[in-house]
Design a protein around this motif. Structure first.
Motif, PDB file in Angstrom:
ATOM      1  N   ARG A  51       0.910  -1.043   0.027  1.00  0.00           N
ATOM      2  CA  ARG A  51      -0.222   0.194  -0.146  1.00  0.00           C
ATOM      3  C   ARG A  51       0.881   1.269   0.029  1.00  0.00           C
ATOM      4  O   ARG A  51       0.676   2.238   0.642  1.00  0.00           O
ATOM      5  CB  ARG A  51      -1.024  -0.072   1.128  1.00  0.00           C
ATOM      6  N   THR A  52       1.789   0.939  -0.724  1.00  0.00           N
ATOM      7  CA  THR A  52       2.782   2.465  -0.981  1.00  0.00           C
ATOM      8  C   THR A  52       3.254   2.577  -2.328  1.00  0.00           C
ATOM      9  O   THR A  52       3.059   1.669  -3.170  1.00  0.00           O
ATOM     10  CB  THR A  52       4.237   2.051   0.037  1.00  0.00           C
ATOM     11  N   SER A  53       4.123   3.248  -2.580  1.00  0.00           N
ATOM     12  CA  SER A  53       4.647   3.652  -4.005  1.00  0.00           C
ATOM     13  C   SER A  53       5.543   2.091  -4.171  1.00  0.00           C
ATOM     14  O   SER A  53       5.920   2.089  -5.558  1.00  0.00           O
ATOM     15  CB  SER A  53       5.640   4.560  -4.174  1.00  0.00           C
ATOM     16  N   ALA A  54       5.872   1.445  -3.544  1.00  0.00           N
ATOM     17  CA  ALA A  54       6.533   0.175  -3.947  1.00  0.00           C
ATOM     18  C   ALA A  54       5.674  -1.081  -3.988  1.00  0.00           C
ATOM     19  O   ALA A  54       6.081  -2.333  -4.460  1.00  0.00           O
ATOM     20  CB  ALA A  54       7.750  -0.364  -2.619  1.00  0.00           C
ATOM     21  N   GLN A  55       4.443  -0.736  -4.205  1.00  0.00           N
ATOM     22  CA  GLN A  55       3.456  -1.882  -4.530  1.00  0.00           C
ATOM     23  C   GLN A  55       3.549  -2.738  -5.660  1.00  0.00           C
ATOM     24  O   GLN A  55       3.552  -3.993  -5.613  1.00  0.00           O
ATOM     25  CB  GLN A  55       2.172  -0.917  -4.810  1.00  0.00           C
ATOM     26  N   MET A  56       3.887  -2.219  -7.068  1.00  0.00           N
ATOM     27  CA  MET A  56       4.284  -2.816  -7.973  1.00  0.00           C
ATOM     28  C   MET A  56       5.376  -4.074  -7.692  1.00  0.00           C
ATOM     29  O   MET A  56       5.341  -5.238  -7.928  1.00  0.00           O
ATOM     30  CB  MET A  56       4.671  -1.974  -9.180  1.00  0.00           C
ATOM     31  N   GLU A  57       6.496  -3.480  -7.411  1.00  0.00           N
ATOM     32  CA  GLU A  57       7.591  -4.222  -7.056  1.00  0.00           C
ATOM     33  C   GLU A  57       7.277  -5.464  -6.033  1.00  0.00           C
ATOM     34  O   GLU A  57       7.680  -6.562  -6.385  1.00  0.00           O
ATOM     35  CB  GLU A  57       8.666  -3.431  -6.288  1.00  0.00           C
ATOM     36  N   TRP A  58       6.422  -5.168  -4.975  1.00  0.00           N
ATOM     37  CA  TRP A  58       6.044  -6.474  -4.032  1.00  0.00           C
ATOM     38  C   TRP A  58       5.404  -6.948  -4.528  1.00  0.00           C
ATOM     39  O   TRP A  58       5.121  -8.439  -4.321  1.00  0.00           O
ATOM     40  CB  TRP A  58       5.761  -5.641  -2.723  1.00  0.00           C
ATOM     41  N   LEU A  59       4.099  -6.795  -5.279  1.00  0.00           N
ATOM     42  CA  LEU A  59       3.262  -7.676  -5.856  1.00  0.00           C
ATOM     43  C   LEU A  59       3.897  -8.440  -6.968  1.00  0.00           C
ATOM     44  O   LEU A  59       3.650  -9.843  -6.796  1.00  0.00           O
ATOM     45  CB  LEU A  59       2.325  -6.511  -6.779  1.00  0.00           C
ATOM     46  N   ALA A  60       4.833  -8.202  -7.628  1.00  0.00           N
ATOM     47  CA  ALA A  60       5.820  -9.044  -8.409  1.00  0.00           C
ATOM     48  C   ALA A  60       6.315 -10.038  -7.692  1.00  0.00           C
ATOM     49  O   ALA A  60       6.481 -11.266  -8.017  1.00  0.00           O
ATOM     50  CB  ALA A  60       6.711  -8.256  -9.266  1.00  0.00           C
ATOM     51  N   ARG A  61       7.206  -9.577  -6.460  1.00  0.00           N
ATOM     52  CA  ARG A  61       7.870 -10.420  -5.800  1.00  0.00           C
ATOM     53  C   ARG A  61       6.776 -11.491  -5.014  1.00  0.00           C
ATOM     54  O   ARG A  61       7.012 -12.880  -5.095  1.00  0.00           O
ATOM     55  CB  ARG A  61       8.242  -9.666  -4.506  1.00  0.00           C
ATOM     56  N   LEU A  62       5.627 -11.189  -4.826  1.00  0.00           N
ATOM     57  CA  LEU A  62       4.628 -12.180  -4.129  1.00  0.00           C
ATOM     58  C   LEU A  62       4.236 -12.927  -5.209  1.00  0.00           C
ATOM     59  O   LEU A  62       3.636 -14.293  -4.810  1.00  0.00           O
ATOM     60  CB  LEU A  62       3.746 -11.369  -3.175  1.00  0.00           C
ATOM     61  N   ASP A  63       4.256 -12.686  -6.406  1.00  0.00           N
ATOM     62  CA  ASP A  63       3.520 -13.406  -7.260  1.00  0.00           C
ATOM     63  C   ASP A  63       4.405 -14.593  -7.550  1.00  0.00           C
ATOM     64  O   ASP A  63       4.229 -15.964  -8.044  1.00  0.00           O
ATOM     65  CB  ASP A  63       3.677 -12.629  -8.967  1.00  0.00           C
ATOM     66  N   GLU A  64       5.926 -14.311  -7.570  1.00  0.00           N
ATOM     67  CA  GLU A  64       6.759 -15.341  -7.380  1.00  0.00           C
ATOM     68  C   GLU A  64       6.726 -16.373  -6.483  1.00  0.00           C
ATOM     69  O   GLU A  64       6.897 -17.476  -6.501  1.00  0.00           O
ATOM     70  CB  GLU A  64       8.247 -14.909  -7.234  1.00  0.00           C
ATOM     71  N   GLU A  65       6.075 -15.992  -5.255  1.00  0.00           N
ATOM     72  CA  GLU A  65       5.912 -16.690  -4.097  1.00  0.00           C
ATOM     73  C   GLU A  65       4.692 -17.358  -3.729  1.00  0.00           C
ATOM     74  O   GLU A  65       4.460 -18.095  -2.788  1.00  0.00           O
ATOM     75  CB  GLU A  65       6.349 -15.939  -2.924  1.00  0.00           C
ATOM     76  N   SER A  66       3.621 -17.096  -4.660  1.00  0.00           N
ATOM     77  CA  SER A  66       2.381 -17.251  -4.444  1.00  0.00           C
ATOM     78  C   SER A  66       2.287 -18.866  -4.169  1.00  0.00           C
ATOM     79  O   SER A  66       1.466 -19.121  -3.429  1.00  0.00           O
ATOM     80  CB  SER A  66       1.334 -16.958  -5.599  1.00  0.00           C
ATOM     81  N   THR A  67       2.733 -19.618  -4.982  1.00  0.00           N
ATOM     82  CA  THR A  67       2.507 -21.030  -4.714  1.00  0.00           C
ATOM     83  C   THR A  67       3.041 -21.594  -3.257  1.00  0.00           C
ATOM     84  O   THR A  67       2.328 -22.252  -2.588  1.00  0.00           O
ATOM     85  CB  THR A  67       3.345 -21.902  -5.906  1.00  0.00           C
TER      86      THR A  67
END
Length: 949
Positions: free
Chosen positions: A620-636
């Motif tokens: 919920r910050t300006s780093a949102q896109m970076e962390w969404l991409a990171r968590l996409d990697e870790e989702s499984t």
């Protein structure tokens, strides 16, 4: 850079890494420019390709906006402006479509010149560039896509002709049968199928193909077969010898070149076709021309030996194939090479001097000879093989070495070529036979079950088998062999116990290649103790791991992980170390046997809790896109960690994981998966409650609710949640709870009091909660009819979210503003705001918000009397909502389509859509009250219209 438009539009940088491109319009623009790389594309042509026949108002500005976004992704120097349009500054050969056309043209010329082998290699290389439908991201470029598809089909026909000229009749029958069925009026395919059948000893079936084709041409077009098909028919009737083998002009490579080739010591003729390695075969040949030592590395069963054999067979000079698998000690490597070369001591022994040692004999024999030596399967003797290769290459300038193993030799001058599994079809693949893994299965299955072919009825199961087996050629061949005694569905169903299923390989193969377990066990036995422990523990990662994650969870230094990668037990891609599923299953068995499974799984779950505690506030910050991409990697692995907490009854840990994952799941639209995880956790929890974890418990209940279903148990839990945390509760640990609480637990009893509480409580809130509180105040003021105050609060909330750089909150507020304008009857403003929200949602790749924005835009379009565009938006929203389980948005989309049908007088369709909307619309949600009211009003209007007929 490399540009790929033969499938979804992607760009790869100089390191082969994908470049982030942004939304669909940017990808469509890039596809159109890449199609004409190096040339100026007119603005009108781009507009037509981007927007079709109905471009939006201000289309010139819209086009410039998309160009600006593309320049931000690629760099402004790569997209040039010209008075006549825009140009992608790239060599056409950097675009896969243009490279495909060049290779296809070269292959066609080689075929016409009688070089069938070169033609087949070039055409395979060309066709393997395809990854799906061409220009998939440019839906309005249908004509260009159709032209590329025609070129593809022609290239496929040319490649089939080259394979037929090389005598590969049997392996082509399955593919040609499917292609003929898909393109029944293409006579060339029919003629090729006749030739393949005849060459496979199936003359009657070849004649039946002609009869069917002649009948179809007469019924459909009223014409007789053309010259090519008629000639094939006549040749079959005459039993023309040219049909049963290679043509005189283009004999199979081994026959044609035999008089030109050197000796072939130890190189066996192959009994099966070679499938799907045309690109790698070309790479091996190129590297052998450029250097003197090439090593093929990869996991067991990847096909390294077969690739080396095929590459060696293409060489024009002398070749010696040395199998090292039977050699058990380092001292036997040199003797194995001597034996393969048929060098005996007596040939070099002189009675007046002592016998030479094996290495000296070998160096003497090879000193002045030009030769390619293939050292096959050297992983268990890697040090000895490396030492021998180094000595031979230093002393014998005419020598080249091609080695295969699970790790590199590690000597100067070595060119390492990883041999990956065969290409696998994605779930949305059109023709699975475009992918090498499926072609291999089809070929080997047809050998054990005559008549087997991949078709629409079984393609899904075949693709599932190939994906489950990681595309490993040996595993696929073992699975296909089981069709002798099992049905295809039985084989697919038994893959959970793959090591028991895949046990019947060739009797003449090496013992470690006769079963899948033996393949992996051979690699396992070559690991040292620390490597085995790392491999066991790494198996808890379902989707691979970054080095720091593996080091923490596995309790071993990352150097051990790197060693596993060097030995092909794990693969490194996109910054993560992953195990093939077959290897992971084997290592998981070892972990269970070790007694460490519970401790390692606990460490895995603990790591992901710490990761989510760190990531959640940053979403919920300006780093949102970076962390969404990171968590996409870790989702499984995040999902796996939650499941483990339920299985092992680490329920408090599970609640924490669920609560701090909720924001990520909501933004990414993972509704169904997360709701099922929450259901499992709540079932295990029962009546247990953990003091001080009220926020985590309530969030888990809300996650269960957001899939849309509501039974008595869930209603009871929602009532309990309302009692634990009132709507005015300000979360202390689970910040995102503030957004969801009011959505699911109902409206406040007193809006005025609620507004006062919200307004007076903002000063002590963190920035994101403060921004959200402003929007909450705006919604309450809207209900109270204080429109101007509501607009002011919305604007203040929007400014706060933009200051944070928080796109999801921006979409929320812009959508709220649009809804307010819609309620005021300002439909053009509502449309513009919905379109703005949609653009931001697309940038965020937030599926739920994309669908909601489409519904809002469609609502505005209905009032702007553009029902066609509205219908398209509703339909797209419905598709997205079904995919991610957003039932409230699916209800909205069905409602909108129903209202549009009602306006057109299509009463039956309107009733069906409105009933569907009512069926899927969640009960008890405050946020869906308006939708339920509109559904009821729509059904009442349908009933009135029916009664008035």
């Amino acid at each position: 850079m490399r540009f790929q438009i033969l499938g979804p539009t992607t760009v790869l940088d100089e390191d082969g890494e994908p470049v982030a491109l942004g939304g669909p319009r940017v990808r469509a623009l890039l596809a159109l420019l890449a199609l004409h790389a190096g040339r100026v594309v007119g603005a009108e042509q781009l507009v037509s390709g981007l927007y079709g026949l109905t471009p939006p108002e201000g289309v010139a500005n819209a086009l410039q906006s998309q160009v600006s976004r593309l320049r931000r992704s690629l760099g402004k120097d790569l997209v040039e402006f010209h008075p006549a349009g825009y140009r992608l500054v790239a060599d056409p050969q950097e675009v896969d479509a243009r490279r495909f056309e060049l290779l296809a043209s070269q292959g066609r010329k080689a075929l016409a010149g009688g070089d069938a082998e070169r033609a087949a290699a070039l055409l395979r290389e060309a066709l393997e560039l395809w990854r799906g439908a061409p220009l998939a991201d440019a839906p309005h470029a249908g004509a260009a896509a159709a032209a590329l598809e025609e070129l593809r089909l022609t290239a496929t026909e040319d490649r089939l002709q080259a394979d037929l000229d090389l005598g590969r009749h049997r392996e082509l029958v399955a593919e040609l049968s499917q292609l003929s069925a898909a393109h029944p009026l293409r006579e060339r395919l029919r003629a090729q199928l006749m030739r393949a059948l005849y060459g496979s000893g199936r003359q009657a079936e070849a004649l039946a193909v002609y009869t069917d084709a002649r009948k179809l041409l007469d019924e459909e077009l009223g014409v007789e077969p053309g010259a090519e098909l008629a000639a094939a028919h006549l040749a079959v009737l005459r039993a023309d010898p040219a049909l049963s083998g290679a043509t005189p002009q283009t004999e199979p490579a081994p026959v044609r070149q035999r008089s030109k080739q050197g000796s072939r010591q130890g190189l066996r003729a192959q009994l099966t076709s070679f499938v799907g390695r045309a690109e790698e075969l070309g790479q091996v040949s190129a590297r052998l021309r450029a250097g003197r030592l090439v090593t093929l590395i990869g996991p067991g069963g990847a096909g390294k030996t077969r690739l080396a054999t095929e590459a060696a067979a293409q060489e024009s000079g002398d070749v010696c194939f040395v199998p090292l698998a039977p050699v058990s000690d380092a001292g036997g490597v040199t003797n194995a090479v001597l034996a393969a070369l048929d060098i005996r001591d007596a040939l070099l022994h002189h009675p007046d001097r002592p016998a030479l040692d094996p290495l000296s004999r070998l160096l003497t024999a090879l000193a002045d000879r030009e030769l390619l030596i293939v050292l096959d399967n050297c992983e268990h003797l890697v040090a000895a093989t490396a030492e021998l290769a180094d000595q031979l290459l230093a002393a014998c300038p005419g020598l080249r070495v091609l080695a295969t193993g699970r790790e590199a030799l590690g000597i100067t001058g070595e060119s390492i070529l990883p041999v990956s599994p065969l290409g696998l079809p994605p779930p949305e693949a059109g023709n699975p036979l475009d992918y090498a893994a499926v072609r291999l299965f089809a070929d080997r299955a047809a050998a054990v079950r005559p008549g087997f072919a991949v078709d629409a009825g079984n393609a899904g199961q075949v693709a599932h088998i190939c994906r489950a087996l990681d595309g490993l050629p040996l595993a696929i061949e073992l699975a296909a062999a089981r069709l002798r005694t099992l049905s295809l569905s039985d084989v697919a169903a038994r893959l959970d116990d793959r090591f028991r299923l895949l046990t019947r390989g060739s009797r003449t193969a090496l013992p470690r290649h006769q079963t899948l377990r033996a393949v992996v066990a051979w690699s396992w036995d070559l690991l040292d103790e620390s490597e085995q422990r790392m491999a066991e523990r790494l198996s808890v990662f379902a989707g691979g791991a970054r080095p720091e994650a593996a080091e923490r969870v596995c309790g071993l230094p990352e150097e051990v992980l790197f060693s596993l990668a060097e030995k092909s037990l794990v693969e490194f891609a996109d910054g993560r170390f992953r195990m093939l599923e077959t290897i992971r299953a084997f290592c998981a068995e070892r972990l269970a046997e070790s007694g460490e499974q519970e401790a390692v799984r606990d460490a895995h779950a603990g790591y992901y809790l710490d990761l989510m505690m760190e990531a959640d506030p940053r979403l919920r910050t300006s780093a949102q896109m970076e962390w969404l991409a990171r968590l996409d990697e870790e989702s499984t692995d995040l999902d796996a960690a939650v499941r483990w907490t339920v299985e092992a009854r680490r329920l408090e840990l599970g609640l924490q994981l669920m609560a701090h994952s909720a924001c990520y799941w909501w933004m990414r639209g993972h509704r169904l998966t997360s709701a099922n995880l929450a259901l499992g956790l709540l079932a295990a929890l029962g009546e247990t409650r953990f003091p001080g974890r009220e926020e985590e418990y309530v969030m888990c209940v809300l996650i269960t609710a957001w899939s849309g279903g509501a039974d008595e148990t869930l209603r009871a839990r929602l009532n309990e949640a309302s009692g634990l945390l009132p709507i005015t509760h300000l979360p202390m640990r689970v910040e995102f709870l503030m957004m969801l609480l009011s959505m699911f637990t109902g409206p406040p009893e007193d809006f005025e009091t609620t507004y006062h509480l919200l307004e007076t409580g903002t000063e002590r809130l963190p920035p994101w909660q403060e921004a959200l509180s402003f929007s909450g105040q705006a919604f309450v003021l809207q209900v109270l009819g204080r429109t101007e105050e509501s607009l002011a609060k919305f604007e203040r909330s929007l400014a706060a979210f933009k200051a944070l750089g928080e796109r999801w909150g921006t979409v929320l507020v812009v959508s709220g503003l649009g809804a307010l304008r819609q309620a005021q009857g300002d439909y053009r403003a509502a449309y513009a705001l919905a379109d703005e929200a949609l653009s931001t949602a697309l940038e965020l790749d937030a599926t739920t918000e994309i669908a909601e924005s489409l519904c809002r835009r469609a609502d505005a379009l209905i009032h702007l009397e553009e029902p066609g565009r509205a219908q398209a938006d509703y339909a797209r929203a419905a598709e997205l909502s079904r995919r991610n389980g957003s039932m409230e948005t699916l209800a909205w989309a069905c409602l909108g389509q129903g209202e549009a049908a009602l306006a057109r007088g299509e009463l039956d369709r309107a009733r069906a859509l409105l009933l569907q909307a009512r069926e899927v619309c969640p009960d008890g949600w405050f946020s869906t009250e308006d939708t339920r009211e509109r559904i009821a009003a729509g059904l009442a209007a349908v009933s009135r219209a029916v009664s008035e007929r």
